[in-house]
Design a protein around this motif. Sequence first.
Motif, short mmCIF file in Angstrom:
data_model
loop_
_atom_site.label_atom_id
_atom_site.label_comp_id
_atom_site.label_asym_id
_atom_site.label_seq_id
_atom_site.Cartn_x
_atom_site.Cartn_y
_atom_site.Cartn_z
N GLY A 189 -3.13 6.64 -5.08
CA GLY A 189 -2.77 5.57 -4.16
C GLY A 189 -2.96 4.23 -4.81
N LYS A 228 0.83 -1.20 0.00
CA LYS A 228 0.00 0.00 0.00
C LYS A 228 0.87 1.25 0.00
CE LYS A 228 -3.90 2.17 2.16
NZ LYS A 228 -5.02 2.02 3.05
N GLU A 231 0.02 5.71 -0.57
CA GLU A 231 -0.87 6.82 -0.94
C GLU A 231 -0.06 8.11 -0.85
OE1 GLU A 231 -4.48 6.85 1.33
OE2 GLU A 231 -5.02 4.83 0.69
#
Length: 176
Positions: free
Chosen positions: A121, A106, A108
Amino acid sequence: MRSRSPRPHATPTALAALTAFTLAACSSTDEPDPAPPTTSNRTTAPHPTAGSPEPPAPAPPADGQDPDACTDGNCEITVTKPVTLHFPAPGDGRATLSVTEVGPNKIEYEVKSANGQSKAGASGPGQGCLTYLRENGTGNSCGPLTTTRPTPQPDTVTIQTTTTPTGPGLLRIVSP
């Protein structure tokens, strides 16, 4: 109407046996014919198993984890926590990139310049984003992404972020 006489039908097993017999009778060597591929003897790509070596890790980024390496608009760093970077934008301005979240698979971030702003993101294995800064605005493209360095484009700053399964995100800024 003419009637048709029934024809005998050969079964696949009978045809296979006849073919094997014919080939054996016509063979010019004493060596046995190699077995045709079957599920037990064909070559396949190896599957990872417990205890097998992992694929090699990607090379470390050129600039390590040093966000100051990005001040000239060209860098390649890993990002392990939120960070803000400043670098030249197309034209005569400056841009700010703020990584707001990073973790396993992940990343962003938000980009601001005098010519626009953009948020992007990505989450999931092998995912990433490309953000393009131009004098007349910005644009994003996110999805499956390789870790190949973007090619410099005239009058464009390209920002590439890529997720990694272990947590740090890979960040590249490429200026002309």
